[in-house]
Design an enzyme around this catalytic site. Structure first.
Site, PDB file in Angstrom:
ATOM      1  N   LYS A 125      -3.927 -17.893 -36.570  1.00  0.00           N
ATOM      2  CA  LYS A 125      -3.281 -18.996 -37.309  1.00  0.00           C
ATOM      3  C   LYS A 125      -3.778 -18.949 -38.745  1.00  0.00           C
ATOM      4  CE  LYS A 125      -0.478 -22.502 -36.575  1.00  0.00           C
ATOM      5  NZ  LYS A 125       0.552 -22.684 -35.544  1.00  0.00           N
ATOM      6  N   ASP A 165       4.931 -23.004 -39.611  1.00  0.00           N
ATOM      7  CA  ASP A 165       4.361 -24.155 -38.909  1.00  0.00           C
ATOM      8  C   ASP A 165       4.651 -25.343 -39.837  1.00  0.00           C
ATOM      9  OD1 ASP A 165       2.481 -24.790 -36.432  1.00  0.00           O
ATOM     10  OD2 ASP A 165       1.670 -25.970 -38.069  1.00  0.00           O
TER      11      ASP A 165
END
Ligand code: NDP
Ligand code: 2IT
Length: 453
Positions: A125, A165
């Site tokens: 991430k 995201d």
């Protein structure tokens, strides 16, 4: 202290001031307790200790120039958590709240989520504390280019494949991909969520929201139930929320809410196709606030400064299904109690970790069907995996092909959560332990195969 509790204690000691990361580790490791006894080989190889330590954590300076000519500095992150079963894979988040602990929590969750998809993807991430809100397109572009100037050396189609995201959608992916292509002189599948013109997949924008609804439909089907005539509360008003609403409506549900960080709208008449198109244009093109909805549709109510779960509790609004699709810990214990009191039977987490631990306890105590984020929102990364497949084959699948594969993947994830929960003696509605165990086993076995590396 159990073996697992010792690991949690050590992780806490080593990672102070990272509450979201510790929260995610605690939740996963607690549900892995029964695997410790069944798999002494995992303990001997210290698999659990190795799992909570990222492979690599990259932090970098991101300087950029705003429209007034002033130099601004943000912080960039990429945490490459675990690549035992495939290249690192996971989104980029641009939001002022981003810090190392948040990126680590998201990267850690991604390991198990990606494993559940059955596709070969590891967990990672990244992101930045940059706030795209109120910035011009040019400012966002300059920021993305500066961010990519450092990120490019750490990623690659077989190394690490970022995606979107919160705060990172089609516009940002375009700027990042374009700059990567320019400096690497390569046109490869290094990012997913790309535009259709340059290597994107059909259904990727829809995938997370659709997947969360498919997962809820699977849970409901275990009780011979469906979305037909159900009242559905959705939080957020971004990518996940919009497409969760679209699919819930299509299956016969009545969607009544959206929110953003300024407030909540409740439309008890139900949000139909036309109203959803208004929200999509408002959020995706005009980049406005959700409160503007009531100017267009005055029968709806706007609650400034409140989230959906506050309003449902305070106004005693009856709902059947919740799809939280904004951010972590958006539902606390009190709100969870109110949801149960107001009739909710099923919750499918579109967001990552939206339910605080005490809220989760409330849902489990009341035997609510609870789809945890790493299973319920895995549709997004699944179609990202399918985008990587199409890029490797250098072709584009048709919409129905991708959507059918997404449906099958979500059905299989639901089954593997149930099977793992059964095999390890957890209750039927406990998809949490099932998801954690099923996701973990594949990664742990791969790590074991590699020896100590
Ligand atoms: P978007 O940026 O498109 O939308 C996020 C929405 O949530 C916005 O309406 C935003 O409001 C609201 N929001 C974000 N942070 C907060 C906050 N701190 N308080 C209140 N509201 C907030 O993001 P996505 O829809 O992509 O992501 C939503 C969730 O889904 C996240 O948890 C993400 O990690 C998760 N997710 C996303 C996937 C994807 O493919 N995009 C895949 C799997 C999970 P505002 O505009 O005011 O900030
Ligand atoms: O949390 C997530 O799964 C995402 N933001 C999507 C990740 C991806 O690589 O598509």
């Amino acid at each position: 202290m159990s073996y697992i509790e010792e690991i949690i204690a050590r992780t806490e000691e080593k990672n102070p001031a990272q509450p979201e990361f510790i929260q995610a580790v605690e939740e996963v490791l607690h549900s892995l307790e029964p695997t410790v006894e069944k798999h002494p080989e995992f303990v001997a190889a210290a698999i659990y200790d190795r799992l909570v330590e990222p492979d690599r954590q990259i932090i970098f300076r991101v300087p950029w120039v705003d429209d007034a000519g002033q130099v601004r500095v943000n912080r960039g992150f990429r945490v490459q958590f675990n690549n035992a079963i495939g290249p690192y894979k996971g989104g980029l988040r641009f939001h002022p709240s981003v810090n190392l602990g948040i990126i680590k929590f998201l990267g850690f969750e991604q390991i198990f989520k990606n494993s559940l998809t059955t596709l070969p993807m590891g967990g990672g991430k990244g992101g930045s504390d940059f706030d795209p809100k109120g910035k011009s397109n040019d400012e966002v572009m300059r920021f993305c280019q500066s961010f990519t100037r450092e990120l490019f050396r750490h990623i690659g189609p077989d190394t690490d494949v970022p995606a979107g995201d919160i705060g990172v959608g089609g516009r940002e992916i375009g700027y990042i991909y374009g700059y990567y292509k320019r400096i690497r002189n390569e046109h490869t599948g290094v990012l997913t969520g790309k535009g259709l013109e340059y290597g994107g997949s059909l259904i990727r924008p829809e995938a997370t929201g659709y997947g969360a609804v498919y997962f809820a439909a699977e849970m409901l089907a275990t009780n011979d139930d469906t979305f037909e005539n159900k009242v559905v509360a959705i939080s957020g008003a971004g990518n996940v929320a919009q497409y969760a609403a679209e699919k819930a409506m299509e299956l016969g549900g009545k969607v009544i809410s959206f929110c953003d960080s300024s407030g909540t709208i409740i439309d008890l008449e139900g949000i139909d196709r036309k109203k959803l198109e208004y929200v999509m244009d408002l959020k995706n093109n005009r980049r406005g606030r959700i409160g503007e909805y009531v100017e267009q549709y005055p029968m709806a109510e706007y609650y400034e400064g409140k989230n959906v779960w506050d309003v449902i509790g305070e106004e005693s609004i009856r709902i059947d299904i919740a799809i939280p699709s904004a951010t972590e810990n958006e539902i606390d214990q009190k709100q969870a109690e109110a949801l149960v009191k107001n009739g909710m039977i099923c919750i499918s987490e579109g967001a990552n970790m939206p339910s605080a631990p005490k809220a989760v306890d409330v849902f489990l105590d009341h035997k609510i069907m609870f789809g945890p984020g790493k299973a319920a929102n895995a549709g997004g990364v699944s179609v990202s995996g399918l985008e990587m497949t199409q890029n490797s084959m250098k072709l584009l699948w048709e919409k129905d092909e991708v959507d059918n594969r997404l449906r099958i993947i979500m059905k299989n994830i639901h089954e593997s959560c149930r099977d793992a929960a059964d095999a390890y003696g957890f209750e039927r509605c406990n998809y949490i332990c099932g998801a954690n165990i099923a996701g973990f086993l594949k990664v742990a076995k791969a790590m074991l195969a590699y020896g100590v590396i």
